[in-house]
Motif scaffolding. Structure first.
Motif, mmCIF file in Angstrom:
data_model
loop_
_atom_site.group_PDB
_atom_site.id
_atom_site.type_symbol
_atom_site.label_atom_id
_atom_site.label_comp_id
_atom_site.label_asym_id
_atom_site.label_seq_id
_atom_site.Cartn_x
_atom_site.Cartn_y
_atom_site.Cartn_z
ATOM 1 N N GLY A 314 52.111 -3.166 93.628
ATOM 2 C CA GLY A 314 52.797 -4.378 93.640
ATOM 3 C C GLY A 314 52.083 -5.335 94.400
ATOM 4 N N PHE A 315 51.590 -5.084 95.399
ATOM 5 C CA PHE A 315 50.743 -6.011 96.198
ATOM 6 C C PHE A 315 49.400 -6.444 95.623
ATOM 7 C CE2 PHE A 315 53.811 -4.753 99.621
ATOM 8 C CZ PHE A 315 54.118 -6.008 100.060
ATOM 9 N N ARG A 316 48.619 -5.297 94.689
ATOM 10 C CA ARG A 316 47.555 -5.521 94.016
ATOM 11 C C ARG A 316 47.757 -6.722 92.893
ATOM 12 N NH1 ARG A 316 46.081 -0.175 94.400
ATOM 13 N NH2 ARG A 316 47.273 0.463 92.359
ATOM 14 N N ILE A 317 49.231 -6.576 92.136
ATOM 15 C CA ILE A 317 49.450 -7.452 91.611
ATOM 16 C C ILE A 317 49.443 -8.880 91.965
ATOM 17 C CG2 ILE A 317 51.397 -8.348 89.973
ATOM 18 C CD1 ILE A 317 51.713 -5.322 89.333
ATOM 19 N N ALA A 352 47.382 5.344 105.066
ATOM 20 C CA ALA A 352 46.359 4.576 104.074
ATOM 21 C C ALA A 352 46.968 3.724 102.988
ATOM 22 C CB ALA A 352 45.425 5.799 103.454
ATOM 23 N N ALA A 353 47.921 4.018 102.635
ATOM 24 C CA ALA A 353 48.720 3.084 101.498
ATOM 25 C C ALA A 353 49.253 1.785 102.094
ATOM 26 C CB ALA A 353 49.995 4.025 101.047
ATOM 27 N N ARG A 354 49.639 1.983 103.565
ATOM 28 C CA ARG A 354 50.260 0.892 104.164
ATOM 29 C C ARG A 354 48.925 -0.126 104.748
ATOM 30 N NH1 ARG A 354 50.200 -2.201 108.225
ATOM 31 N NH2 ARG A 354 47.915 -0.808 108.799
ATOM 32 N N SER A 355 47.935 0.730 104.734
ATOM 33 C CA SER A 355 46.476 -0.417 105.025
ATOM 34 C C SER A 355 46.023 -1.044 103.602
ATOM 35 C CB SER A 355 45.368 0.589 105.583
ATOM 36 O OG SER A 355 44.332 -0.398 105.673
ATOM 37 N N ASN A 356 46.252 -0.403 102.538
ATOM 38 C CA ASN A 356 45.875 -1.076 101.210
ATOM 39 C C ASN A 356 46.977 -2.153 100.780
ATOM 40 O OD1 ASN A 356 43.741 0.475 100.768
ATOM 41 N ND2 ASN A 356 44.807 2.122 99.817
ATOM 42 N N ALA A 358 48.657 -3.626 103.107
ATOM 43 C CA ALA A 358 48.392 -5.068 103.982
ATOM 44 C C ALA A 358 47.218 -5.857 103.539
ATOM 45 C CB ALA A 358 48.352 -4.513 105.380
ATOM 46 N N ARG A 359 46.164 -5.219 103.161
ATOM 47 C CA ARG A 359 44.991 -5.937 102.718
ATOM 48 C C ARG A 359 45.359 -6.778 101.462
ATOM 49 N NH1 ARG A 359 42.064 -1.930 101.664
ATOM 50 N NH2 ARG A 359 42.314 -1.992 99.178
ATOM 51 N N ASN A 360 45.968 -6.298 100.414
ATOM 52 C CA ASN A 360 46.240 -7.042 99.355
ATOM 53 C C ASN A 360 47.108 -8.045 99.672
ATOM 54 O OD1 ASN A 360 44.825 -5.628 97.015
ATOM 55 N ND2 ASN A 360 45.789 -4.044 97.399
ATOM 56 N N ALA A 361 48.121 -8.012 100.429
ATOM 57 C CA ALA A 361 49.081 -8.885 100.977
ATOM 58 C C ALA A 361 48.262 -10.153 101.491
ATOM 59 C CB ALA A 361 50.100 -8.451 101.934
ATOM 60 N N TRP A 362 47.084 -9.827 102.202
ATOM 61 C CA TRP A 362 46.423 -10.814 102.997
ATOM 62 C C TRP A 362 45.544 -11.666 101.783
ATOM 63 C CZ3 TRP A 362 45.713 -11.978 107.898
ATOM 64 C CH2 TRP A 362 44.915 -12.777 108.511
ATOM 65 N N ASP A 363 45.086 -10.716 100.811
ATOM 66 C CA ASP A 363 44.235 -11.483 99.801
ATOM 67 C C ASP A 363 45.491 -12.408 98.883
ATOM 68 O OD1 ASP A 363 42.204 -10.207 100.513
ATOM 69 O OD2 ASP A 363 42.302 -8.408 99.257
ATOM 70 N N GLU A 368 51.168 -13.331 107.157
ATOM 71 C CA GLU A 368 52.224 -12.776 108.151
ATOM 72 C C GLU A 368 52.655 -11.590 107.723
ATOM 73 O OE1 GLU A 368 55.221 -15.660 109.017
ATOM 74 O OE2 GLU A 368 53.734 -17.261 109.910
ATOM 75 N N LEU A 369 53.019 -11.510 106.437
ATOM 76 C CA LEU A 369 53.741 -10.355 106.056
ATOM 77 C C LEU A 369 52.640 -9.154 106.262
ATOM 78 C CD1 LEU A 369 55.747 -8.548 104.414
ATOM 79 C CD2 LEU A 369 54.986 -9.488 102.391
ATOM 80 N N SER A 370 51.392 -9.454 105.820
ATOM 81 C CA SER A 370 50.328 -8.399 105.966
ATOM 82 C C SER A 370 50.233 -7.826 107.452
ATOM 83 C CB SER A 370 48.837 -8.872 105.694
ATOM 84 O OG SER A 370 47.735 -8.077 105.783
#
Length: 395
Positions: A314-317, A352-356, A358-363, A368-370
């Motif tokens: 979802g966050f990658r999308i 690890a999933a949370r980190s991914n 967060a990274r995609n939310a940042w991108d 703030e959500l990240s």
């Protein structure tokens, strides 16, 4: 595998690891331990083992160390590697260095222009096999790279994957067998988690069948040939490639990842105050162009939201939408903050999933959500439907 061949294969692996360390030191295989498989053999098996190892010694590959006592039946104490290349030849296999060179030759056409190929070759030389794909899959990676090259040569229209595969390989299912290879070549990093085939292919414009652009809400779509298509209730669907713009005054724009939620949202009482776009999971390049054409004709003060699954996909999308579609508008998450949802609805996930996520939310521009991302997931179908209204804060 006979014990002798197991010993020789083990020595070859030790030799290759030593080369990786730039060391000439290779520990021999010792049989001093009475619990060693060597001592579990009966007399005939041991003689066969000796004969096989002696043949390797005559080939100049290894050196055998025999016990000082025991006469003609004296036992073997150790086997030492002399020449890894000769040992590989004796065993009828290629060394890692030879296999790496063969893989490099196969992928040479892409080395200078695709950094992922360089990374992949480096991993293989380091005795690593990303996603379980080793040097023996170099030819498959070459075919995957041909797919990516062919997609770059077309105008960006969605391609029916089996028709496209037939045209490239005379095999309708060849591209589908390369999904892991294509995923690895197009992932953010060589170590990125595997994605579903549908997500990988959709991002490239490879589809099972042509998909309509589904839209609900207010206004009209502008289509090629100066056509004006009013958005009827509850929604309409048109071809991605024919959308040239939009006419209307939505209070907000909301993209939705999943079809069930889109159907529910299209029938929501607040739907007519905004514009709702169904991404079809990971949106294809043609979908992203259609979306960009729509946003170009909507005032920049109109907020754009995305609602997808709270998970890695979802966050990658969301990050993909931000990069491919959003130019002038503010871009916000909608119902994608796990902290604002009932915790009973959520499932735990790994760090690890949370980190991914967060990274995609940042991108996606959601800093703030990240920063407050929880290790929790939920598919959006599990969240009651609500839509943005004028003056509501992003969430």
């Amino acid at each position: 595998m006979p014990l002798a061949d197991e010993v020789l294969a083990d020595l070859l692996q030790r030799g290759e690891r030593a080369l990786l360390r730039h060391s000439a030191r290779v520990n021999p295989v010792n049989f001093s331990d009475k619990n060693s498989p060597y001592w579990q053999q009966d007399y005939e098996q041991r003689q066969q083992c000796h004969a096989r190892l002696a043949a390797a010694e005559r080939a100049g590959a290894v050196q055998l160390g025999w016990a000082k006592q025991g006469g003609a039946d004296r036992p073997l104490e150790q086997v030492r590697l002399l020449d890894a290349n000769k040992l590989a030849s004796f065993l009828g296999i290629t060394t890692r260095s030879e296999a790496a060179q063969q893989a490099r030759d196969i992928l040479d056409a892409w080395l200078a222009r695709d950094h992922r190929v360089t990374e992949l070759l480096g991993a293989w030389v380091a005795l690593k096999s990303p996603r379980g794909l080793g040097m023996e899959s170099a030819s498959d990676f070459a075919d995957a790279l041909r797919v990516l090259d062919a997609l770059k040569q077309i105008d960006g229209a969605d391609q029916i994957v089996r028709v496209f595969s037939r045209g490239l390989f005379r095999d309708t299912k060849r591209i589908e067998t390369l999904s892991r290879h294509i995923d690895l070549l197009t992932a953010e990093q060589l170590t990125s988690p595997a994605r579903q085939q549908e997500e990988v292919f959709s991002a490239l414009g490879l589809v099972k069948e042509p998909q309509p652009f589904l839209v609900a809400g207010t206004g009209s779509l502008m289509l090629s040939g100066s056509q004006d298509c009013r958005i009827a209730q509850p929604f309409i669907g048109v071809s991605n490639q024919h959308i040239t713009g939009y006419s209307g005054a939505p209070s907000w724009v909301l993209s939705i990842e999943n079809l069930t939620t889109f159907h529910q949202a299209s029938q929501h009482p607040d739907a007519e105050s905004g514009l709702i776009l169904y991404t079809g999971g990971m949106p294809s390049p043609s979908w992203c162009r259609a979306c960009a054409h729509i946003l170009e004709t909507i005032p920049k003060q109109v907020p754009v939201y995305h609602w997808g699954d709270i998970d890695q996909g979802g966050f990658r999308i969301a990050a993909h939408l931000r990069n491919a579609c959003i130019q002038r508008h503010s871009f916000h998450p909608w119902l994608m903050d796990a902290q604002r949802l009932p915790q009973a609805l959520l499932s735990e996930t790994t760090e690890a999933a949370r980190s991914n996520m967060a990274r995609n939310a940042w991108d996606a521009g959601w800093e703030e959500l990240s920063q407050r991302m929880l290790a929790r997931t939920i598919e959006q179908e599990g969240i009651p439907v609500s839509l943005p209204v004028a003056g509501i804060s992003p969430r």
